[in-house]
Design a protein around this motif. Sequence first.
Motif, PDB file in Angstrom:
ATOM      1  N   PRO A  72       0.744  -1.005   0.011  1.00 55.67           N
ATOM      2  CA  PRO A  72      -0.111   0.042   0.120  1.00 55.67           C
ATOM      3  C   PRO A  72       0.795   1.240  -0.089  1.00 55.67           C
ATOM      4  O   PRO A  72       2.134   1.281   0.487  1.00 55.67           O
ATOM      5  CB  PRO A  72      -0.830  -0.151   1.296  1.00 55.67           C
ATOM      6  N   GLY A  73       0.377   2.502  -0.448  1.00 50.44           N
ATOM      7  CA  GLY A  73       0.944   3.493  -0.581  1.00 50.44           C
ATOM      8  C   GLY A  73       1.560   4.199  -1.805  1.00 50.44           C
ATOM      9  O   GLY A  73       1.664   3.090  -2.773  1.00 50.44           O
ATOM     10  N   PRO A  74       1.899   5.252  -1.923  1.00 51.35           N
ATOM     11  CA  PRO A  74       2.411   5.762  -3.342  1.00 51.35           C
ATOM     12  C   PRO A  74       3.753   5.060  -3.512  1.00 51.35           C
ATOM     13  O   PRO A  74       4.597   5.067  -2.628  1.00 51.35           O
ATOM     14  CB  PRO A  74       2.446   7.368  -2.958  1.00 51.35           C
ATOM     15  N   TYR A 139       3.286   6.586   5.691  1.00 54.28           N
ATOM     16  CA  TYR A 139       4.205   5.765   4.834  1.00 54.28           C
ATOM     17  C   TYR A 139       5.572   6.452   5.002  1.00 54.28           C
ATOM     18  O   TYR A 139       6.379   6.135   4.106  1.00 54.28           O
ATOM     19  CB  TYR A 139       3.652   5.950   3.470  1.00 54.28           C
ATOM     20  N   GLN A 140       5.774   7.528   5.805  1.00 48.88           N
ATOM     21  CA  GLN A 140       7.009   8.201   5.910  1.00 48.88           C
ATOM     22  C   GLN A 140       7.618   8.256   7.327  1.00 48.88           C
ATOM     23  O   GLN A 140       6.850   7.671   8.222  1.00 48.88           O
ATOM     24  CB  GLN A 140       6.750   9.616   5.456  1.00 48.88           C
ATOM     25  N   SER A 146       5.553  15.245   8.415  1.00 45.06           N
ATOM     26  CA  SER A 146       4.872  16.838   8.310  1.00 45.06           C
ATOM     27  C   SER A 146       4.552  17.155   6.924  1.00 45.06           C
ATOM     28  O   SER A 146       3.405  17.802   6.614  1.00 45.06           O
ATOM     29  CB  SER A 146       5.650  18.025   8.882  1.00 45.06           C
ATOM     30  N   ALA A 147       5.305  17.027   6.082  1.00 43.07           N
ATOM     31  CA  ALA A 147       5.162  17.466   4.553  1.00 43.07           C
ATOM     32  C   ALA A 147       4.206  16.570   4.020  1.00 43.07           C
ATOM     33  O   ALA A 147       3.300  17.145   3.182  1.00 43.07           O
ATOM     34  CB  ALA A 147       6.539  17.328   4.025  1.00 43.07           C
ATOM     35  N   SER A 148       4.176  15.161   4.123  1.00 44.60           N
ATOM     36  CA  SER A 148       3.279  14.230   3.693  1.00 44.60           C
ATOM     37  C   SER A 148       1.911  14.659   4.321  1.00 44.60           C
ATOM     38  O   SER A 148       0.797  14.728   3.498  1.00 44.60           O
ATOM     39  CB  SER A 148       3.429  13.004   4.081  1.00 44.60           C
ATOM     40  N   SER A 220       1.549  -3.607   6.992  1.00 46.14           N
ATOM     41  CA  SER A 220       1.991  -2.296   6.840  1.00 46.14           C
ATOM     42  C   SER A 220       2.152  -1.477   8.002  1.00 46.14           C
ATOM     43  O   SER A 220       1.478  -1.693   9.015  1.00 46.14           O
ATOM     44  CB  SER A 220       1.296  -1.354   5.711  1.00 46.14           C
ATOM     45  N   GLN A 221       2.854  -0.433   7.925  1.00 44.40           N
ATOM     46  CA  GLN A 221       3.450   0.204   9.387  1.00 44.40           C
ATOM     47  C   GLN A 221       2.046   0.833   9.941  1.00 44.40           C
ATOM     48  O   GLN A 221       1.705   0.692  10.949  1.00 44.40           O
ATOM     49  CB  GLN A 221       4.365   1.657   8.904  1.00 44.40           C
ATOM     50  N   TYR A 222       0.926   1.275   9.021  1.00 41.06           N
ATOM     51  CA  TYR A 222      -0.140   2.053   9.603  1.00 41.06           C
ATOM     52  C   TYR A 222      -1.065   1.267  10.073  1.00 41.06           C
ATOM     53  O   TYR A 222      -2.100   1.557  10.959  1.00 41.06           O
ATOM     54  CB  TYR A 222      -0.965   2.579   8.499  1.00 41.06           C
TER      55      TYR A 222
END
Length: 387
Positions: A72-74, A139-140, A146-148, A220-222
């Motif tokens: 999952p994720g970009p 995902y970061q 913060s930017a995400s 996944s991490q989330y």
Amino acid sequence: MADRCFRITVVAACPFPARRGTPIRVERLTEAFQDVGNDVELVTYHIGEADYSMAFPVHRVFGSLEPGTIAPGPTAAKLLRYDPAMVRLLKRRLRARPPQMIYAHHFEGLLVALAARGRRAIPIVYDAHTMLASELPTYQSGPLKSASSRLGAFLDRSLPSRADHVVTVTEDIRSALVERHGLDPDKVTVAMNGVEVEEFSPIVRDEVEPNTLVYTGTLSQYQGFSDLLTSFSVARDSCPQLRLKVYTNGNFDSLGRQAETLGVRGSIDVAPDTFEDLPGRLARGAVAVLPRSICDGIPQKLLNYMAAGIPVVAYRGSAKVLENETNGLVAENGDTNAFAQHILRLVNDPVNAEHLGANARGKVLGTMNWQAAARTCQGVFDRIVSS
């Protein structure tokens, strides 16, 4: 059969089929659209975890199915290769079979649909599974979080409004789009996920394995599995006979190392996740665990757990239709000790645990199915497609 039926092109920028939330919603909801009489086809990626016939045509980028999955994720591959290929494929399908509507899943599906539609007068329904302001940071790490979050908030504000209608999987997402980002309430509808009632209805919990915890799905991490290991370690100190059974198609290596550090790896069994085996596995488990804290949508595993009647411990962020002390136990997000104590409470009081599980099962099997979700969407289609 619906009073009006429509030609619908469904767009899903994800592996298909696959045993996780987005692909499951895509498959089951598309089947339900077909079942009520619509003429449906799907445009999706070339990658999938299994190869079996569908009730609707499936068109894949790069042609045939490639067995496998995508995290999952970009990723660069998705954004720079797969999604542009989907735009080209969708343009070809729109010419070959002009639909009355495009049904686009998740943000990437919406971007593909917008790019391929161009100036054609085809309504787009956007199926919102989550909010990017909360999803992208998962995902970061470090300063990129913060930017995400800022990028996600911008996309949440700017993209859904470009669809003709938005269908959300939860009231949480609808409220965020309407109250935080100013979408017209009349253009946002909730159609929650369902479960395969015919698969879960026959379950009889007469062979429950005491002290057995069950987790199914991605790592996944989330998903918060690292927190689950901490809670499992705490609970196992009080109940050494506890075992955690993990059914996943993800890589367990790094989490396995954490489990070794915590001294619990020997109490964890890991096996591949298959839907065919899922009902039986849940029927035998004593407690199902859901350690995800951040979740705008609704975890499909929660609905599967509830439909199976297995008692559930979850964090508040992913509990959604779970009501604390009524049909499950809910811990505050990130409180690993409270999560552990909830586990111990259920394994030490199996009679009350089964009562909570039965309540959960009754709630889900009675009201939450894919046909109900499709009927809700059908009402949207009736409104946005000209006669």
